[in-house]
Design a protein around this motif. Structure first.
Motif, PDB file in Angstrom:
ATOM      1  N   PHE A   1      39.073  36.833  33.698  1.00 57.35           N
ATOM      2  CA  PHE A   1      37.975  36.278  34.493  1.00 57.35           C
ATOM      3  C   PHE A   1      36.718  37.047  34.114  1.00 57.35           C
ATOM      4  O   PHE A   1      36.628  38.253  34.325  1.00 57.35           O
ATOM      5  CB  PHE A   1      38.278  36.404  35.992  1.00 57.35           C
ATOM      6  N   ASP A   2      35.745  36.356  33.537  1.00 61.18           N
ATOM      7  CA  ASP A   2      34.606  37.046  32.926  1.00 61.18           C
ATOM      8  C   ASP A   2      33.479  37.422  33.883  1.00 61.18           C
ATOM      9  O   ASP A   2      32.517  38.047  33.466  1.00 61.18           O
ATOM     10  CB  ASP A   2      34.055  36.209  31.778  1.00 61.18           C
ATOM     11  N   ARG A   3      33.570  37.092  35.141  1.00 51.34           N
ATOM     12  CA  ARG A   3      32.495  37.395  36.090  1.00 51.34           C
ATOM     13  C   ARG A   3      32.731  38.676  36.882  1.00 51.34           C
ATOM     14  O   ARG A   3      32.125  38.884  37.932  1.00 51.34           O
ATOM     15  CB  ARG A   3      32.320  36.230  37.060  1.00 51.34           C
ATOM     16  N   ILE A   4      33.598  39.540  36.400  1.00 49.93           N
ATOM     17  CA  ILE A   4      33.895  40.789  37.101  1.00 49.93           C
ATOM     18  C   ILE A   4      32.699  41.739  36.966  1.00 49.93           C
ATOM     19  O   ILE A   4      32.182  41.947  35.877  1.00 49.93           O
ATOM     20  CB  ILE A   4      35.166  41.443  36.523  1.00 49.93           C
ATOM     21  N   GLN A   5      32.276  42.290  38.117  1.00 47.46           N
ATOM     22  CA  GLN A   5      31.152  43.219  38.123  1.00 47.46           C
ATOM     23  C   GLN A   5      31.618  44.674  38.173  1.00 47.46           C
ATOM     24  O   GLN A   5      31.078  45.514  37.470  1.00 47.46           O
ATOM     25  CB  GLN A   5      30.244  42.933  39.313  1.00 47.46           C
ATOM     26  N   SER A   6      32.595  44.967  39.039  1.00 44.57           N
ATOM     27  CA  SER A   6      33.081  46.341  39.138  1.00 44.57           C
ATOM     28  C   SER A   6      34.541  46.352  39.576  1.00 44.57           C
ATOM     29  O   SER A   6      35.012  45.407  40.223  1.00 44.57           O
ATOM     30  CB  SER A   6      32.239  47.159  40.115  1.00 44.57           C
ATOM     31  N   ILE A   7      35.231  47.422  39.205  1.00 40.34           N
ATOM     32  CA  ILE A   7      36.628  47.609  39.571  1.00 40.34           C
ATOM     33  C   ILE A   7      36.760  48.998  40.176  1.00 40.34           C
ATOM     34  O   ILE A   7      36.325  49.987  39.585  1.00 40.34           O
ATOM     35  CB  ILE A   7      37.557  47.484  38.342  1.00 40.34           C
TER      36      ILE A   7
ATOM     37  N   ALA B   1      50.923  55.410  45.638  1.00 39.29           N
ATOM     38  CA  ALA B   1      50.341  54.111  45.977  1.00 39.29           C
ATOM     39  C   ALA B   1      49.037  53.945  45.210  1.00 39.29           C
ATOM     40  O   ALA B   1      48.304  54.909  45.009  1.00 39.29           O
ATOM     41  CB  ALA B   1      50.093  54.011  47.478  1.00 39.29           C
ATOM     42  N   VAL B   2      48.791  52.715  44.802  1.00 39.03           N
ATOM     43  CA  VAL B   2      47.544  52.397  44.108  1.00 39.03           C
ATOM     44  C   VAL B   2      46.943  51.169  44.749  1.00 39.03           C
ATOM     45  O   VAL B   2      47.644  50.190  45.021  1.00 39.03           O
ATOM     46  CB  VAL B   2      47.790  52.157  42.598  1.00 39.03           C
ATOM     47  N   GLU B   3      45.658  51.234  45.026  1.00 41.13           N
ATOM     48  CA  GLU B   3      44.907  50.093  45.546  1.00 41.13           C
ATOM     49  C   GLU B   3      43.787  49.813  44.545  1.00 41.13           C
ATOM     50  O   GLU B   3      43.074  50.720  44.138  1.00 41.13           O
ATOM     51  CB  GLU B   3      44.321  50.418  46.909  1.00 41.13           C
ATOM     52  N   VAL B   4      43.668  48.542  44.153  1.00 42.69           N
ATOM     53  CA  VAL B   4      42.627  48.153  43.205  1.00 42.69           C
ATOM     54  C   VAL B   4      41.784  47.057  43.849  1.00 42.69           C
ATOM     55  O   VAL B   4      42.320  46.074  44.363  1.00 42.69           O
ATOM     56  CB  VAL B   4      43.232  47.640  41.878  1.00 42.69           C
ATOM     57  N   ILE B   5      40.478  47.249  43.833  1.00 47.21           N
ATOM     58  CA  ILE B   5      39.540  46.276  44.392  1.00 47.21           C
ATOM     59  C   ILE B   5      38.633  45.809  43.256  1.00 47.21           C
ATOM     60  O   ILE B   5      37.959  46.624  42.628  1.00 47.21           O
ATOM     61  CB  ILE B   5      38.697  46.897  45.522  1.00 47.21           C
ATOM     62  N   VAL B   6      38.658  44.505  42.998  1.00 47.54           N
ATOM     63  CA  VAL B   6      37.855  43.928  41.918  1.00 47.54           C
ATOM     64  C   VAL B   6      36.745  43.100  42.552  1.00 47.54           C
ATOM     65  O   VAL B   6      37.010  42.155  43.293  1.00 47.54           O
ATOM     66  CB  VAL B   6      38.720  43.039  40.992  1.00 47.54           C
ATOM     67  N   HIS B   7      35.506  43.471  42.277  1.00 53.46           N
ATOM     68  CA  HIS B   7      34.351  42.733  42.763  1.00 53.46           C
ATOM     69  C   HIS B   7      33.867  41.804  41.654  1.00 53.46           C
ATOM     70  O   HIS B   7      33.615  42.249  40.535  1.00 53.46           O
ATOM     71  CB  HIS B   7      33.222  43.686  43.164  1.00 53.46           C
ATOM     72  N   ALA B   8      33.753  40.513  41.981  1.00 51.39           N
ATOM     73  CA  ALA B   8      33.302  39.521  41.005  1.00 51.39           C
ATOM     74  C   ALA B   8      32.181  38.693  41.621  1.00 51.39           C
ATOM     75  O   ALA B   8      32.012  38.653  42.845  1.00 51.39           O
ATOM     76  CB  ALA B   8      34.459  38.622  40.595  1.00 51.39           C
TER      77      ALA B   8
ATOM     78  N   HIS C   1      30.128  35.641  43.046  1.00 52.73           N
ATOM     79  CA  HIS C   1      30.320  34.410  43.805  1.00 52.73           C
ATOM     80  C   HIS C   1      31.725  34.247  44.366  1.00 52.73           C
ATOM     81  O   HIS C   1      32.210  33.113  44.498  1.00 52.73           O
ATOM     82  CB  HIS C   1      29.977  33.178  42.951  1.00 52.73           C
ATOM     83  N   THR C   2      32.397  35.337  44.696  1.00 57.82           N
ATOM     84  CA  THR C   2      33.733  35.240  45.283  1.00 57.82           C
ATOM     85  C   THR C   2      34.021  36.494  46.098  1.00 57.82           C
ATOM     86  O   THR C   2      33.345  37.510  45.955  1.00 57.82           O
ATOM     87  CB  THR C   2      34.815  35.041  44.201  1.00 57.82           C
ATOM     88  N   ASP C   3      35.021  36.390  46.950  1.00 54.20           N
ATOM     89  CA  ASP C   3      35.465  37.554  47.699  1.00 54.20           C
ATOM     90  C   ASP C   3      36.151  38.533  46.753  1.00 54.20           C
ATOM     91  O   ASP C   3      36.653  38.133  45.704  1.00 54.20           O
ATOM     92  CB  ASP C   3      36.448  37.128  48.790  1.00 54.20           C
ATOM     93  N   PRO C   4      36.220  39.800  47.136  1.00 53.94           N
ATOM     94  CA  PRO C   4      36.897  40.762  46.260  1.00 53.94           C
ATOM     95  C   PRO C   4      38.394  40.467  46.148  1.00 53.94           C
ATOM     96  O   PRO C   4      39.017  39.989  47.093  1.00 53.94           O
ATOM     97  CB  PRO C   4      36.668  42.111  46.934  1.00 53.94           C
ATOM     98  N   PHE C   5      38.949  40.758  44.990  1.00 56.59           N
ATOM     99  CA  PHE C   5      40.383  40.654  44.771  1.00 56.59           C
ATOM    100  C   PHE C   5      40.971  42.032  45.058  1.00 56.59           C
ATOM    101  O   PHE C   5      40.521  43.024  44.481  1.00 56.59           O
ATOM    102  CB  PHE C   5      40.689  40.253  43.329  1.00 56.59           C
ATOM    103  N   ILE C   6      41.991  42.101  45.926  1.00 59.17           N
ATOM    104  CA  ILE C   6      42.555  43.383  46.346  1.00 59.17           C
ATOM    105  C   ILE C   6      44.059  43.374  46.080  1.00 59.17           C
ATOM    106  O   ILE C   6      44.742  42.414  46.423  1.00 59.17           O
ATOM    107  CB  ILE C   6      42.282  43.650  47.835  1.00 59.17           C
ATOM    108  N   VAL C   7      44.537  44.475  45.486  1.00 59.39           N
ATOM    109  CA  VAL C   7      45.961  44.606  45.170  1.00 59.39           C
ATOM    110  C   VAL C   7      46.442  45.973  45.637  1.00 59.39           C
ATOM    111  O   VAL C   7      45.756  46.982  45.438  1.00 59.39           O
ATOM    112  CB  VAL C   7      46.183  44.462  43.645  1.00 59.39           C
ATOM    113  N   HIS C   8      47.639  46.003  46.269  1.00 59.82           N
ATOM    114  CA  HIS C   8      48.289  47.248  46.679  1.00 59.82           C
ATOM    115  C   HIS C   8      49.639  47.334  45.974  1.00 59.82           C
ATOM    116  O   HIS C   8      50.380  46.345  45.959  1.00 59.82           O
ATOM    117  CB  HIS C   8      48.542  47.271  48.191  1.00 59.82           C
TER     118      HIS C   8
END
Length: 104
Positions: A31-37, A50-57, A59-66
């Motif tokens: 997904f090419d619109r990623i701004q920060s991870i 444990a690892v939590e990753v938050i991807v800010h892109a 025009h969309t809500d952040p993608f969050i993974v645990h």
């Protein structure tokens, strides 16, 4: 694109930071619109990490993974795999929204 690696109750070594950055730097391929991870590693239970990753892109809500695993590097691998799926599904949804369904 900015990748931030931090730790909770855990010291982040250069090797951990480099591995996490390497894994997460492959995400714009899906997904090419990623701004920060933002990657947050933490100690969970006794021998578990444990690892939590938050991807800010755009025009969309952040993608969050645990993810939880005994090995920290395995957590990064699993989180990257989950994010690949989320980003691919989101891109497909955006791509297919403009097409109408076939009429019967």
């Amino acid at each position: 694109m900015e990748i931030i690696v931090s730790g909770r109750h855990l010291d982040i070594t250069d090797a951990i930071r480099e591995y996490a950055s390497e894994k997460m730097s492959k995400l714009p391929r899906y997904f090419d619109r990623i701004q920060s991870i933002e990657v947050i590693a933490a100690k969970a239970e006794r021998n578990e990490m444990a690892v939590e990753v938050i991807v800010h892109a755009e025009h969309t809500d952040p993608f969050i993974v645990h993810t939880h695993h005994e090995d920290l590097y395995a957590c990064f691998d699993e989180a990257a795999k989950k994010l690949e799926r989320q980003l691919t599904d989101h891109k497909e949804k955006l791509r297919n929204r403009k097409h109408s369904t076939p009429k019967q």
